[in-house]
Write a protein that holds these residues in place. Structure first.
Motif, PDB file in Angstrom:
ATOM      1  N   VAL A   1      -4.255  -8.590  -3.159  1.00  0.00           N
ATOM      2  CA  VAL A   1      -4.916  -8.833  -4.447  1.00  0.00           C
ATOM      3  C   VAL A   1      -4.918  -7.563  -5.290  1.00  0.00           C
ATOM      4  O   VAL A   1      -4.641  -7.601  -6.510  1.00  0.00           O
ATOM      5  CB  VAL A   1      -6.356  -9.369  -4.227  1.00  0.00           C
ATOM      6  CG1 VAL A   1      -7.173  -9.329  -5.503  1.00  0.00           C
ATOM      7  CG2 VAL A   1      -6.305 -10.777  -3.655  1.00  0.00           C
ATOM      8  N   LEU A   2      -5.181  -6.426  -4.683  1.00  0.00           N
ATOM      9  CA  LEU A   2      -5.218  -5.169  -5.429  1.00  0.00           C
ATOM     10  C   LEU A   2      -3.854  -4.802  -6.012  1.00  0.00           C
ATOM     11  O   LEU A   2      -3.759  -4.422  -7.191  1.00  0.00           O
ATOM     12  CB  LEU A   2      -5.718  -4.027  -4.544  1.00  0.00           C
ATOM     13  CG  LEU A   2      -7.214  -4.038  -4.238  1.00  0.00           C
ATOM     14  CD1 LEU A   2      -7.563  -2.945  -3.233  1.00  0.00           C
ATOM     15  CD2 LEU A   2      -8.016  -3.858  -5.511  1.00  0.00           C
ATOM     16  N   VAL A   3      -2.785  -4.921  -5.204  1.00  0.00           N
ATOM     17  CA  VAL A   3      -1.480  -4.527  -5.736  1.00  0.00           C
ATOM     18  C   VAL A   3      -0.988  -5.519  -6.789  1.00  0.00           C
ATOM     19  O   VAL A   3      -0.345  -5.117  -7.772  1.00  0.00           O
ATOM     20  CB  VAL A   3      -0.418  -4.324  -4.625  1.00  0.00           C
ATOM     21  CG1 VAL A   3      -0.810  -3.180  -3.712  1.00  0.00           C
ATOM     22  CG2 VAL A   3      -0.141  -5.573  -3.852  1.00  0.00           C
ATOM     23  N   ILE A   4      -1.312  -6.801  -6.637  1.00  0.00           N
ATOM     24  CA  ILE A   4      -0.911  -7.779  -7.655  1.00  0.00           C
ATOM     25  C   ILE A   4      -1.708  -7.561  -8.937  1.00  0.00           C
ATOM     26  O   ILE A   4      -1.157  -7.644 -10.043  1.00  0.00           O
ATOM     27  CB  ILE A   4      -1.054  -9.216  -7.116  1.00  0.00           C
ATOM     28  CG1 ILE A   4      -0.014  -9.457  -6.015  1.00  0.00           C
ATOM     29  CG2 ILE A   4      -0.913 -10.245  -8.227  1.00  0.00           C
ATOM     30  CD1 ILE A   4      -0.183 -10.759  -5.256  1.00  0.00           C
ATOM     31  N   ALA A   5      -3.002  -7.243  -8.804  1.00  0.00           N
ATOM     32  CA  ALA A   5      -3.816  -6.953  -9.987  1.00  0.00           C
ATOM     33  C   ALA A   5      -3.294  -5.699 -10.694  1.00  0.00           C
ATOM     34  O   ALA A   5      -3.211  -5.664 -11.929  1.00  0.00           O
ATOM     35  CB  ALA A   5      -5.276  -6.781  -9.592  1.00  0.00           C
ATOM     36  N   ARG A   6      -2.927  -4.697  -9.940  1.00  0.00           N
ATOM     37  CA  ARG A   6      -2.385  -3.471 -10.549  1.00  0.00           C
ATOM     38  C   ARG A   6      -1.087  -3.775 -11.299  1.00  0.00           C
ATOM     39  O   ARG A   6      -0.856  -3.291 -12.392  1.00  0.00           O
ATOM     40  CB  ARG A   6      -2.139  -2.417  -9.476  1.00  0.00           C
ATOM     41  CG  ARG A   6      -1.603  -1.132 -10.043  1.00  0.00           C
ATOM     42  CD  ARG A   6      -1.386  -0.119  -8.956  1.00  0.00           C
ATOM     43  NE  ARG A   6      -0.610   0.977  -9.482  1.00  0.00           N
ATOM     44  CZ  ARG A   6      -1.026   2.218  -9.565  1.00  0.00           C
ATOM     45  NH1 ARG A   6      -2.216   2.532  -9.129  1.00  0.00           N
ATOM     46  NH2 ARG A   6      -0.250   3.164 -10.073  1.00  0.00           N
ATOM     47  N   TRP A   7      -0.237  -4.600 -10.676  1.00  0.00           N
ATOM     48  CA  TRP A   7       1.020  -4.996 -11.333  1.00  0.00           C
ATOM     49  C   TRP A   7       0.730  -5.742 -12.634  1.00  0.00           C
ATOM     50  O   TRP A   7       1.364  -5.480 -13.663  1.00  0.00           O
ATOM     51  CB  TRP A   7       1.840  -5.879 -10.392  1.00  0.00           C
ATOM     52  CG  TRP A   7       3.018  -6.489 -11.028  1.00  0.00           C
ATOM     53  CD1 TRP A   7       4.222  -5.911 -11.277  1.00  0.00           C
ATOM     54  CD2 TRP A   7       3.120  -7.825 -11.535  1.00  0.00           C
ATOM     55  NE1 TRP A   7       5.064  -6.786 -11.889  1.00  0.00           N
ATOM     56  CE2 TRP A   7       4.402  -7.983 -12.055  1.00  0.00           C
ATOM     57  CE3 TRP A   7       2.238  -8.900 -11.588  1.00  0.00           C
ATOM     58  CZ2 TRP A   7       4.835  -9.169 -12.636  1.00  0.00           C
ATOM     59  CZ3 TRP A   7       2.662 -10.089 -12.147  1.00  0.00           C
ATOM     60  CH2 TRP A   7       3.946 -10.209 -12.673  1.00  0.00           C
ATOM     61  N   ALA A   8      -0.252  -6.631 -12.594  1.00  0.00           N
ATOM     62  CA  ALA A   8      -0.578  -7.420 -13.784  1.00  0.00           C
ATOM     63  C   ALA A   8      -1.167  -6.549 -14.895  1.00  0.00           C
ATOM     64  O   ALA A   8      -0.846  -6.720 -16.068  1.00  0.00           O
ATOM     65  CB  ALA A   8      -1.549  -8.541 -13.429  1.00  0.00           C
ATOM     66  N   VAL A   9      -2.029  -5.598 -14.529  1.00  0.00           N
ATOM     67  CA  VAL A   9      -2.671  -4.737 -15.525  1.00  0.00           C
ATOM     68  C   VAL A   9      -1.662  -3.777 -16.150  1.00  0.00           C
ATOM     69  O   VAL A   9      -1.683  -3.538 -17.361  1.00  0.00           O
ATOM     70  CB  VAL A   9      -3.846  -3.954 -14.879  1.00  0.00           C
ATOM     71  CG1 VAL A   9      -4.350  -2.847 -15.785  1.00  0.00           C
ATOM     72  CG2 VAL A   9      -4.972  -4.911 -14.522  1.00  0.00           C
ATOM     73  N   LEU A  10      -0.772  -3.237 -15.356  1.00  0.00           N
ATOM     74  CA  LEU A  10       0.212  -2.292 -15.877  1.00  0.00           C
ATOM     75  C   LEU A  10       1.326  -2.976 -16.657  1.00  0.00           C
ATOM     76  O   LEU A  10       2.056  -2.320 -17.396  1.00  0.00           O
ATOM     77  CB  LEU A  10       0.805  -1.449 -14.742  1.00  0.00           C
ATOM     78  CG  LEU A  10      -0.165  -0.495 -14.050  1.00  0.00           C
ATOM     79  CD1 LEU A  10       0.538   0.254 -12.935  1.00  0.00           C
ATOM     80  CD2 LEU A  10      -0.762   0.485 -15.047  1.00  0.00           C
ATOM     81  N   GLY A  11       1.482  -4.267 -16.471  1.00  0.00           N
ATOM     82  CA  GLY A  11       2.498  -5.000 -17.228  1.00  0.00           C
ATOM     83  C   GLY A  11       3.919  -4.681 -16.835  1.00  0.00           C
ATOM     84  O   GLY A  11       4.827  -4.771 -17.655  1.00  0.00           O
ATOM     85  N   ALA A  12       4.122  -4.291 -15.604  1.00  0.00           N
ATOM     86  CA  ALA A  12       5.471  -3.990 -15.145  1.00  0.00           C
ATOM     87  C   ALA A  12       6.284  -5.279 -15.105  1.00  0.00           C
ATOM     88  O   ALA A  12       5.782  -6.330 -14.719  1.00  0.00           O
ATOM     89  CB  ALA A  12       5.427  -3.349 -13.771  1.00  0.00           C
ATOM     90  N   GLY A  13       7.536  -5.190 -15.488  1.00  0.00           N
ATOM     91  CA  GLY A  13       8.383  -6.371 -15.536  1.00  0.00           C
ATOM     92  C   GLY A  13       8.808  -6.853 -14.168  1.00  0.00           C
ATOM     93  O   GLY A  13       8.759  -8.041 -13.863  1.00  0.00           O
TER      94      GLY A  13
END
Length: 141
Positions: A95-107
Motif C-alpha cells: 500500500v505504501l509503495v503504490i501510494a507513493r507511486w500515485a502521489v508522485l505521478g510516475a508514469g
C-alpha cells in the motif's frame, strides 16, 4: 559398559494414543473386525515399549501423507501467527509503495517489482512452514 543401542524404548501416552487412533481407523475402514480392534486396543494400552506398539500396526497400511495443497490458506494463517504478521507487513508495504507511486505521478508502475518480491517471500515463508509442519507430524508407526 552396557550396550544401550538395543535397549527397548518406553512408550509415552502420546505414542499409545497415536497407535490407538491407527487401530480405530483400521477398524472403521473394515480392515479389522470389532474383536480384533478390541484386542489390539487392549494390547496398545498395556504396552510398555514402542516396539510392542509397532507390532500392533505392522500389518496395517501406512496412512497416505497429506497432500501439500496451497501453503497460504486461511487454515495456515490461523495456525501460524508469524504468517499473519508477514502478510500484514506485505500488505502495508504494498500500500505504501503504490501510494507513493500515485502521489508522485510516475508514469511507469514501478511498485510491481517490490510487490512481486514481497509476495514471493510470503509464499516461500508459507511453504517452509507447511513442510516443517508435515515433517513434525509424520507418524513413525
Amino acid at each position: 559398559m552396557e550396550d544401550t543401542s538395543s535397549a527397548p524404548i518406553r512408550a509415552a501416552d502420546a505414542d499409545r494414543d497415536r497407535v490407538a487412533t491407527a487401530v480405530q481407523t483400521a477398524g472403521s475402514e473394515g480392515r479389522l473386525t470389532l474383536d480384533e480392534v478390541e484386542e489390539r486396543l487392549g494390547r496398545v494400552y498395556a504396552a510398555r515399549f514402542t516396539d510392542e506398539l509397532a507390532a500392533l500396526t505392522a500389518d496395517l497400511p501406512r496412512p497416505a501423507p497429506p497432500s501439500p495443497g496451497f501453503p497460504l490458506g486461511r487454515e495456515a494463517l490461523r495456525r501460524h501467527p508469524a504468517l499473519r504478521v508477514h502478510l500484514a507487513v506485505v500488505v502495508a508495504i504494498a500500500v505504501l509503495v503504490i501510494a507513493r507511486w500515485a502521489v508522485l505521478g510516475a508514469g511507469f508502475f514501478w511498485p510491481v517489482f517490490p510487490v512481486f518480491w514481497l509476495g514471493v517471500s510470503l509464499l516461500v515463508h508459507a511453504r517452509v512452514r507447511s513442510v516443517r509442519e508435515r515433517v513434525r507430524t509424520a507418524v513413525p508407526y
